[in-house]
Design a protein around this motif. Structure first.
Motif, PDB file in Angstrom:
ATOM      1  N   SER A  84       0.833  -1.218   0.000  1.00 23.58           N
ATOM      2  CA  SER A  84       0.000   0.000   0.000  1.00 23.58           C
ATOM      3  C   SER A  84       0.856   1.251   0.000  1.00 23.58           C
ATOM      4  CB  SER A  84      -0.904   0.018   1.241  1.00 23.58           C
ATOM      5  OG  SER A  84      -1.671  -1.145   1.293  1.00 23.58           O
ATOM      6  N   VAL A  85       1.950   1.232   0.778  1.00 22.05           N
ATOM      7  CA  VAL A  85       2.805   2.422   0.834  1.00 22.05           C
ATOM      8  C   VAL A  85       3.488   2.634  -0.518  1.00 22.05           C
ATOM      9  CG1 VAL A  85       4.855   3.436   1.926  1.00 22.05           C
ATOM     10  CG2 VAL A  85       3.110   2.317   3.340  1.00 22.05           C
ATOM     11  N   GLU A  86       3.913   1.537  -1.142  1.00 24.21           N
ATOM     12  CA  GLU A  86       4.550   1.692  -2.463  1.00 24.21           C
ATOM     13  C   GLU A  86       3.550   2.258  -3.475  1.00 24.21           C
ATOM     14  OE1 GLU A  86       8.224  -1.483  -2.196  1.00 24.21           O
ATOM     15  OE2 GLU A  86       6.365  -2.129  -3.175  1.00 24.21           O
ATOM     16  N   ALA A  87       2.295   1.857  -3.350  1.00 27.76           N
ATOM     17  CA  ALA A  87       1.275   2.403  -4.267  1.00 27.76           C
ATOM     18  C   ALA A  87       1.096   3.907  -4.013  1.00 27.76           C
ATOM     19  CB  ALA A  87      -0.042   1.664  -4.079  1.00 27.76           C
ATOM     20  N   ILE A  88       1.122   4.295  -2.744  1.00 29.80           N
ATOM     21  CA  ILE A  88       0.954   5.725  -2.410  1.00 29.80           C
ATOM     22  C   ILE A  88       2.115   6.546  -2.971  1.00 29.80           C
ATOM     23  CG2 ILE A  88       0.999   7.383  -0.478  1.00 29.80           C
ATOM     24  CD1 ILE A  88      -0.630   5.222   1.138  1.00 29.80           C
ATOM     25  N   VAL A  89       3.341   6.078  -2.688  1.00 28.29           N
ATOM     26  CA  VAL A  89       4.491   6.908  -3.111  1.00 28.29           C
ATOM     27  C   VAL A  89       4.746   6.796  -4.617  1.00 28.29           C
ATOM     28  CG1 VAL A  89       5.592   6.824  -0.839  1.00 28.29           C
ATOM     29  CG2 VAL A  89       6.300   5.206  -2.595  1.00 28.29           C
ATOM     30  N   GLY A  90       4.204   5.725  -5.230  1.00 25.69           N
ATOM     31  CA  GLY A  90       4.396   5.565  -6.671  1.00 25.69           C
ATOM     32  C   GLY A  90       3.380   6.345  -7.488  1.00 25.69           C
ATOM     33  N   ALA A  91       2.470   7.016  -6.792  1.00 27.07           N
ATOM     34  CA  ALA A  91       1.390   7.695  -7.517  1.00 27.07           C
ATOM     35  C   ALA A  91       1.880   8.901  -8.303  1.00 27.07           C
ATOM     36  CB  ALA A  91       0.284   8.096  -6.552  1.00 27.07           C
ATOM     37  N   GLY A  92       3.154   9.292  -8.094  1.00 25.01           N
ATOM     38  CA  GLY A  92       3.704  10.301  -8.993  1.00 25.01           C
ATOM     39  C   GLY A  92       3.993  11.653  -8.390  1.00 25.01           C
ATOM     40  N   THR A  93       3.440  11.940  -7.228  1.00 27.00           N
ATOM     41  CA  THR A  93       3.608  13.297  -6.695  1.00 27.00           C
ATOM     42  C   THR A  93       4.773  13.410  -5.718  1.00 27.00           C
ATOM     43  OG1 THR A  93       1.939  12.724  -5.077  1.00 27.00           O
ATOM     44  CG2 THR A  93       1.210  14.019  -6.974  1.00 27.00           C
ATOM     45  N   TYR A  94       5.405  12.271  -5.411  1.00 24.30           N
ATOM     46  CA  TYR A  94       6.443  12.295  -4.366  1.00 24.30           C
ATOM     47  C   TYR A  94       7.835  12.148  -4.973  1.00 24.30           C
ATOM     48  CZ  TYR A  94       2.475  11.776  -1.286  1.00 24.30           C
ATOM     49  OH  TYR A  94       1.299  11.971  -0.634  1.00 24.30           O
ATOM     50  N   ASP A  95       8.315  13.219  -5.565  1.00 25.43           N
ATOM     51  CA  ASP A  95       9.617  13.122  -6.235  1.00 25.43           C
ATOM     52  C   ASP A  95      10.791  13.129  -5.263  1.00 25.43           C
ATOM     53  OD1 ASP A  95       9.353  15.759  -5.494  1.00 25.43           O
ATOM     54  OD2 ASP A  95      10.060  16.578  -7.385  1.00 25.43           O
ATOM     55  N   LYS A  96      10.537  13.366  -3.978  1.00 27.83           N
ATOM     56  CA  LYS A  96      11.647  13.326  -3.007  1.00 27.83           C
ATOM     57  C   LYS A  96      11.808  11.942  -2.376  1.00 27.83           C
ATOM     58  CE  LYS A  96      11.135  18.157  -1.635  1.00 27.83           C
ATOM     59  NZ  LYS A  96      10.775  19.066  -0.510  1.00 27.83           N
ATOM     60  N   VAL A  97      10.821  11.070  -2.548  1.00 26.37           N
ATOM     61  CA  VAL A  97      10.906   9.745  -1.922  1.00 26.37           C
ATOM     62  C   VAL A  97      11.890   8.897  -2.726  1.00 26.37           C
ATOM     63  CG1 VAL A  97       9.665   7.653  -1.258  1.00 26.37           C
ATOM     64  CG2 VAL A  97       8.573   9.886  -0.977  1.00 26.37           C
ATOM     65  N   ARG A  98      13.016   8.590  -2.114  1.00 22.72           N
ATOM     66  CA  ARG A  98      14.084   7.850  -2.810  1.00 22.72           C
ATOM     67  C   ARG A  98      13.903   6.348  -2.680  1.00 22.72           C
ATOM     68  NH1 ARG A  98      14.801  12.125  -5.281  1.00 22.72           N
ATOM     69  NH2 ARG A  98      15.443  13.862  -4.002  1.00 22.72           N
ATOM     70  N   MET A  99      13.441   5.898  -1.500  1.00 22.68           N
ATOM     71  CA  MET A  99      13.385   4.454  -1.251  1.00 22.68           C
ATOM     72  C   MET A  99      12.313   4.138  -0.219  1.00 22.68           C
ATOM     73  SD  MET A  99      17.044   2.652  -0.752  1.00 22.68           S
ATOM     74  CE  MET A  99      18.314   3.767  -1.220  1.00 22.68           C
ATOM     75  N   VAL A 100      11.766   2.936  -0.346  1.00 20.39           N
ATOM     76  CA  VAL A 100      10.908   2.375   0.699  1.00 20.39           C
ATOM     77  C   VAL A 100      11.670   1.158   1.203  1.00 20.39           C
ATOM     78  CG1 VAL A 100       8.682   1.314   1.206  1.00 20.39           C
ATOM     79  CG2 VAL A 100       8.801   3.201  -0.440  1.00 20.39           C
ATOM     80  N   ILE A 101      12.060   1.173   2.467  1.00 18.90           N
ATOM     81  CA  ILE A 101      12.916   0.091   2.968  1.00 18.90           C
ATOM     82  C   ILE A 101      12.221  -0.682   4.087  1.00 18.90           C
ATOM     83  CG2 ILE A 101      15.033   1.351   2.372  1.00 18.90           C
ATOM     84  CD1 ILE A 101      15.374   1.634   5.534  1.00 18.90           C
ATOM     85  N   GLN A 102      12.786  -1.830   4.399  1.00 20.59           N
ATOM     86  CA  GLN A 102      12.228  -2.715   5.427  1.00 20.59           C
ATOM     87  C   GLN A 102      12.696  -2.266   6.810  1.00 20.59           C
ATOM     88  OE1 GLN A 102      10.218  -4.995   4.296  1.00 20.59           O
ATOM     89  NE2 GLN A 102       9.769  -6.134   6.171  1.00 20.59           N
ATOM     90  N   GLY A 103      11.754  -2.176   7.746  1.00 17.53           N
ATOM     91  CA  GLY A 103      12.107  -1.826   9.129  1.00 17.53           C
ATOM     92  C   GLY A 103      12.452  -3.051   9.943  1.00 17.53           C
ATOM     93  N   GLY A 104      12.386  -2.893  11.268  1.00 16.67           N
ATOM     94  CA  GLY A 104      12.735  -3.994  12.155  1.00 16.67           C
ATOM     95  C   GLY A 104      11.672  -4.210  13.217  1.00 16.67           C
ATOM     96  N   VAL A 105      11.988  -5.045  14.170  1.00 23.39           N
ATOM     97  CA  VAL A 105      11.005  -5.465  15.180  1.00 23.39           C
ATOM     98  C   VAL A 105      10.609  -4.290  16.076  1.00 23.39           C
ATOM     99  CG1 VAL A 105      10.625  -7.002  17.154  1.00 23.39           C
ATOM    100  CG2 VAL A 105      11.866  -7.821  15.133  1.00 23.39           C
ATOM    101  N   GLU A 106      11.606  -3.566  16.561  1.00 29.96           N
ATOM    102  CA  GLU A 106      11.327  -2.417  17.430  1.00 29.96           C
ATOM    103  C   GLU A 106      11.586  -1.128  16.657  1.00 29.96           C
ATOM    104  OE1 GLU A 106      13.299  -2.565  21.220  1.00 29.96           O
ATOM    105  OE2 GLU A 106      12.975  -4.724  21.377  1.00 29.96           O
ATOM    106  N   ARG A 107      11.059  -0.025  17.214  1.00 23.39           N
ATOM    107  CA  ARG A 107      11.244   1.274  16.557  1.00 23.39           C
ATOM    108  C   ARG A 107      12.720   1.540  16.314  1.00 23.39           C
ATOM    109  NH1 ARG A 107      11.974   6.643  17.053  1.00 23.39           N
ATOM    110  NH2 ARG A 107      10.391   8.092  16.268  1.00 23.39           N
ATOM    111  N   MET A 108      13.564   1.252  17.317  1.00 19.08           N
ATOM    112  CA  MET A 108      14.992   1.548  17.131  1.00 19.08           C
ATOM    113  C   MET A 108      15.605   0.699  16.019  1.00 19.08           C
ATOM    114  SD  MET A 108      17.190   0.048  20.383  1.00 19.08           S
ATOM    115  CE  MET A 108      18.715   0.802  19.823  1.00 19.08           C
ATOM    116  N   ASP A 109      15.054  -0.515  15.796  1.00 24.76           N
ATOM    117  CA  ASP A 109      15.553  -1.347  14.692  1.00 24.76           C
ATOM    118  C   ASP A 109      15.213  -0.699  13.348  1.00 24.76           C
ATOM    119  OD1 ASP A 109      16.383  -3.327  16.552  1.00 24.76           O
ATOM    120  OD2 ASP A 109      14.348  -4.126  16.597  1.00 24.76           O
TER     121      ASP A 109
END
Ligand code: CTP
Ligand SMILES: C[C@](O)(CO)[C@H](O)COP(=O)(O)O
Length: 263
Positions: A84-109
């Motif tokens: 869903s996030v890739e669909a949102i950022v791929g919609a064309g208006t977000y030219d500053k979004v460089r990457m969508v990356i995988q997070g971790g288990v905790e916020r700090m991860d």
């Protein structure tokens, strides 16, 4: 990540006495959206819940996309929201979004995953990072700009609001919590995001924190405060509307804020 525009060293200033070009380092917003939303509803990822007619994460990305000083955006997700996030950022208006990356288990991860991606991209040590909870949709431009400005003087800063309640420090007495201290309210703040750091500073704090497996901070400021105690963290003015959507009962307030912003 975008290239920084190099400053002209004094010796390179052209002979027509033109002003040296101002140095502009990257200002990278990291939007953390890899949480499971256990307190909200795991089967209904809160990052994607609609308020004011658009998903919560869209509000957050919009805030950084529309800030002229932010150069790059990195979005951190989990498998449940990635598509869903890739669909949102791929919609064309977000030219500053460089990457969508995988997070971790905790916020700090998740922050750590972002730091590693930025290190791999060889961003400069003095790049400015703005780490933001995707689920704080109404961050103001004043708070974003306040963070960017604070990093001209400090290596770390956090948005926060002064507490209007008296705060209590409690301890355990048998089964019951009891009050141990009532700190002076003038120094009591509630942490919000963005939390802002020079890249090298946060990376160093996280490297030191990695040696402590029992360290489970709920924000990035604590990583600096605990592991780089000599490093002051400036407070930047936040607002009560920069709320975090944590529980389903937060949604009506969020709808109200969205409505008032639209109005
Ligand atoms: N492993 C995690 C945990 C949290 N977050 C992000 O950090 C922000 C603040 O976290 P919180 O409100 O606690 O979100 P959740 O962790 O999703 O909530 P819960 O603790 O109820 O599961 C959210 O935008 C969330 O997506 C993240 O990127 N990675
Ligand atoms: C970073 C934060 O939003 C500051 O208030 C907060 O610490 C996140 O905590 P949570 O436990 O992930 O809700």
């Amino acid at each position: 990540m975008s290239e920084s525009r190099a400053s002209a060293a004094p010796s390179e200033v052209s002979q027509d006495n033109a002003e040296p070009e101002e140095q502009i380092q990257p200002v990278v917003a990291v939007i953390l959206a890899a949480g499971l939303g256990v307190r909200f509803d795991e089967s209904n990822p809160k990052q994607l819940v609609q308020v004011g007619g658009k998903p919560i994460i869209t509000w957050s990305i919009d805030a950084f996309q529309s800030n002229a000083r932010v150069t790059d955006i990195l979005v951190v997700v989990n498998d449940r929201v990635r598509e869903s996030v890739e669909a949102i950022v791929g919609a064309g208006t977000y030219d500053k979004v460089r990457m969508v990356i995988q997070g971790g288990v905790e916020r700090m991860d998740s922050t750590e995953a972002a730091l590693q991606t930025l290190a791999d991209a060889e961003i400069p040590q003095d790049a400015k990072l703005l780490i933001h909870d995707a689920v704080r949709p109404f961050v103001s431009q004043e708070s974003i700009n306040g963070c960017i400005d604070a990093l001209d003087t400090f290596n770390a800063a956090t948005v926060a609001v002064a507490s209007s309640d008296t705060m209590l420090i409690a301890g355990d007495l048998g089964e019951r919590k009891v009050v141990r201290q009532v700190p002076d309210r003038d120094n009591m703040f509630r942490a919000q995001t963005p939390q802002a750091f020079r890249f090298g500073t946060l990376r160093k704090a996280y490297d030191l924190a990695a040696a402590d497996p029992d360290f489970h901070p709920t924000d990035d400021t604590r990583v600096v405060v605990d592991h780089l105690p000599e490093e002051p963290v400036a407070i930047v003015a936040g607002s009560v509307t920069n709320m975090k959507i944590t529980l389903p009962s937060d949604v009506p307030m969020a709808e109200w804020i969205a409505g008032s912003l639209a109005g």
